[in-house]
Design an enzyme around this catalytic site. Structure first.
Site, PDB file in Angstrom:
ATOM      1  N   GLY B  18      67.949   4.116 -81.200  1.00  0.00           N
ATOM      2  CA  GLY B  18      69.346   4.216 -80.801  1.00  0.00           C
ATOM      3  C   GLY B  18      70.445   3.862 -81.722  1.00  0.00           C
ATOM      4  CB  THR B  98      70.906  -4.625 -73.453  1.00  0.00           C
ATOM      5  OG1 THR B  98      70.256  -4.264 -74.595  1.00  0.00           O
ATOM      6  CG2 THR B  98      71.707  -3.721 -72.614  1.00  0.00           C
ATOM      7  CD  GLU B 210      81.532 -17.927 -71.746  1.00  0.00           C
ATOM      8  OE1 GLU B 210      81.924 -17.715 -73.095  1.00  0.00           O
ATOM      9  OE2 GLU B 210      81.265 -17.080 -71.091  1.00  0.00           O
ATOM     10  CG  HIS B 248      81.168 -13.563 -71.581  1.00  0.00           C
ATOM     11  ND1 HIS B 248      81.121 -14.640 -72.343  1.00  0.00           N
ATOM     12  CD2 HIS B 248      80.969 -12.497 -72.703  1.00  0.00           C
ATOM     13  CE1 HIS B 248      80.954 -14.401 -73.764  1.00  0.00           C
ATOM     14  NE2 HIS B 248      81.060 -13.191 -73.734  1.00  0.00           N
TER      15      HIS B 248
END
Lengths: 413, 291
Positions: B18, B98, B210, B248
């Protein structure tokens, strides 16, 4: 992504979860017609039934509708009534009007649709939610006999009234677990099967639609002993929307911040805030940290914006347009740590944006990482009035100083 | 000198043909990573850049090349399956770059990986690097320098920021691990802290957290009881509004849980030096090391 109450009910019905009968209307005519159908004829059996109570509910994404006030002075976005004529009158007062609740902010939201439904005679209210549990990497049922109120309040005041049941990620909710929950929630023997069936339907909805949360508050037992989901709130996993085009189609952009709608068209990750220093950053963690350091030096971030790892010049240009269009913004801070993202691409994007839009506020740029020298050179050669920063702290200090001098400057008009 | 990956790592790239996979495979090879195999179903038999054999399955790749670590660049809809294939084939460490994998898919992966010896880093992460020896992921290699600081982070660019601050101050890193920003992932902050604590070449640790979840608190609790090495931390999201997902999938404060303030309090209570701003992550650690 959020959906409306009427959409949530349609989804629940697909999974066999019992909800009060009702339909959504966009005009007073439609509302009256739905009320007639609900009152006169049982849609399921075709039999005529006696007219019961009805409810008209304004459809906006914000909570607190019942206690809200319309800007035309009409009080309450949720009303009980008896006749189709009353339903028509209520719909007429709500549709096209702006409803202000404690969650909408002073601007309120325009009501474009109302839900017309049977009003259940409530004997008991229960809280029931299924959510993603990070700790166990599975799903978790959180329920309480104290329904109809904020669950956070229950958790704080009487934590013993919160029931939790972990669900195995591979096996799913088992029937015995549904019965156990029903017993813990005080359902009597005659209602046990209906309750367990409803819980099972909710779990299948949660899994089937890739939800991160399904919250039914309240889940009610009616005076006739029926078990119904009266109101439902869904949170969907945005990463899974590609396999649920029907859910994605339920998005109502009229309910969203127009800045965020525009950003999402260009594949930008943007969240509008109320401050006056706009930021453009690559990476979500660094974007959050940039907001934090602005605040640390006494400023206020106007937004969260992550342009991502592979942003193009065009995306950077579009991002600038969104930042500049925000009337509160008095300085812009660009903070890029190039990894995959190359600093020269960012620089070119900034330069292109300045060709198409006038920059009415100071711009502080901090570049670091891949192709940083090429990026800095492009900006210097462009002759743009950019305040260059050496590192993150320097950038934040300069942006805060620029915004405060800008806000103190006399208005040229 | 390191944890999990080093000069002896034999890397497999799933999704090597890819565009992102190919680009970053070349970057890793340029850094010196020993890429021994690629997998793209249907493209078995091809050679990647005339150097790396491509196989249809991870089983063949493992049998023919002895690859022991996999880097996953497979698009989100098929990524969970790719992780499971690598695990089933006995690959020791799977690093999934990914982003955008559905949470339900990761729930399944996590459940199926129980009682398996393989470890997972990610998904939605920058990867792992042992400076000067092995780079697996999308981080810019040149900002790193070999040394004794272990870096753990949920965020990509914020990790680069910390690493660059360290390198600029002459402080090298043993290994830097980006564990990823999704609500369900593999290696946790705590797992990484344990590895660094056992690694005799790691002298100090930077932990970057976080908002969302309780992984930082969990790590803090363990550090308090077990870790003898100096630890500095930063938690991003002090200014994040509740109920909003900050980029996120895992970065969200909801129901009053997962706040930056709560995490910072837990870290400080464990004797960890918490940087006030992201600009002082390295300085905070260096000051702690001198103490």
């Amino acid at each position: 992504m959020n959906i409306h109450e009427y959409q949530a009910k349609e989804l629940l019905q697909k999974f066999g979860v019992a909800t009060p009968r009702g339909k959504v209307a966009s005009t007073p005519d439609e509302a009256e017609q739905i009320a007639r159908e609900l009152g006169d004829v049982d849609l399921a059996t075709g039999r005529v039934r006696p007219t019961g109570g009805l409810v008209v509910k304004a459809q906006i994404h914000a909570g607190g509708r019942g206690k809200g006030t319309f800007t035309n002075g009409f009080k309450g976005g949720v009303h009980l009534c008896k006749s189709p004529a009353e339903v028509r009158e209520l719909a007429n007062k709500m549709l096209g009007q702006t409803l202000v609740t404690h969650q909408t902010g002073p601007a309120g939201r325009v009501v474009n649709k109302v839900l017309v439904a049977e009003s259940a005679e409530i004997a008991r209210e229960i809280y029931f939610a299924i959510l993603l549990d990070r700790a166990t990497a599975g799903s978790l049922v959180v329920a309480s006999t104290e329904g109809g109120v904020e669950i956070e309040t229950v958790a704080a005041k009487s934590p013993e009234k919160i029931i939790r049941e972990s669900i195995d990620p591979l096996a799913g909710l088992q029937s015995f677990q549904a019965r156990k929950l029903a017993k813990q929630l005080g359902f009597d023997s005659a209602q046990l099967k209906a309750a367990a069936k409803l819980f099972d339907g909710l779990f299948r909805t949660f899994i089937g639609l890739d939800c991160s949360m399904v919250e039914v508050n309240p889940l009610v037992v009616t005076s006739k002993g029926e078990v119904l989901a009266l109101d439902a709130k869904f949170n969907f996993d945005d990463n899974a929307l590609y396999r649920h085009p029907d859910i994605a189609a339920m998005r109502d952009i009229a309910e969203e911040d127009p800045r965020e709608v525009e950003a999402s068209k260009h594949g930008l990750n943007y969240i509008g805030l109320n401050g006056n220093i706009a930021c453009l950053v690559n990476g979500a963690g660094l974007a959050m940290a940039t907001m934090d350091i602005i605040k640390f030096y006494g400023g206020n971030p106007a937004n969260f914006l992550d342009v991502g790892g592979g942003a193009t010049e065009e995306q950077v240009t579009e991002a600038f347009k969104i930042l500049i269009a925000d009337k509160n913004v008095q300085a812009i801070l660009v903070n890029i740590f190039g990894g995959i993202m190359k600093c020269d691409v960012i620089a070119q994007g900034i330069i292109n944006a300045m060709k198409t839009v006038h920059l009415p506020m100071p711009l502080v740029v901090r570049l670091e990482g891949t192709n940083v020298e090429a990026g800095k050179k492009l900006i210097v050669e462009s002759g743009l009035a950019v305040i260059a920063a050496d590192d993150l702290a320097d950038a934040a200090r300069k942006a805060v100083a620029a915004a405060s001098s800008k806000s103190q400057a006399p208005n040229p008009k | 000198m390191s944890v999990l990956v080093d000069k002896n790592t034999r890397l497999l790239v799933q999704g090597i043909t890819g565009s992102a996979g190919a680009f970053h495979t070349r970057q890793c090879m340029d850094y010196g990573t020993n890429v021994v195999a690629g997998v793209t179903p249907g493209k078995g038999g091809q050679m990647f850049d005339d150097k790396v054999p491509v196989f249809d399955t991870v089983y063949e790749a493992r049998e023919k090349t002895g690859c022991n670590v996999s880097m996953v660049f497979v698009p989100a809809p098929a990524a969970a399956d790719s992780i499971l294939e690598a695990v089933d084939a006995g690959v020791e460490l799977v690093v999934c770059i990914t982003e955008g994998i559905p949470v339900m898919d990761m729930m399944r992966v996590k459940a199926l990986m129980k009682n398996k010896p393989s470890r997972l880093i990610g998904p939605n992460c920058p990867g792992i690097i042992t400076p000067g020896a092995c780079k697996i992921g999308i981080m810019p290699g040149y900002i790193h320098k070999a040394g004794g600081v272990g870096v753990i982070s949920r965020s990509g660019t914020l990790t680069y920021e910390a690493v660059w601050q360290l390198t600029s101050r002459g402080c090298g890193q043993s290994t830097c691990i980006g564990i990823g920003g999704d609500p369900i992932g593999g290696l946790s902050h705590l797992d990484a802290v344990k590895l660094f604590n056992e690694d005799r070449h790691t002298e100090a640790i930077i932990l970057i957290g976080e908002i969302g979840g309780a992984a930082e608190e969990e790590a803090a609790d363990w550090i308090k009881k077990n870790c003898q090495k100096p630890v500095a931390a930063f938690v991003a999201g002090m200014t994040a509004p509740p109920g909003r997902r900050m980029g996120h999938a895992g970065a969200i404060v909801s129901g009053g849980r997962g706040t930056a303030a709560g995490k910072i309090e837990a870290l400080k209570a464990a004797g960890i030096a918490v940087a006030e701003t992201p600009a002082t992550m390295a300085d905070t650690l260096i000051a702690k090391m001198k103490n």
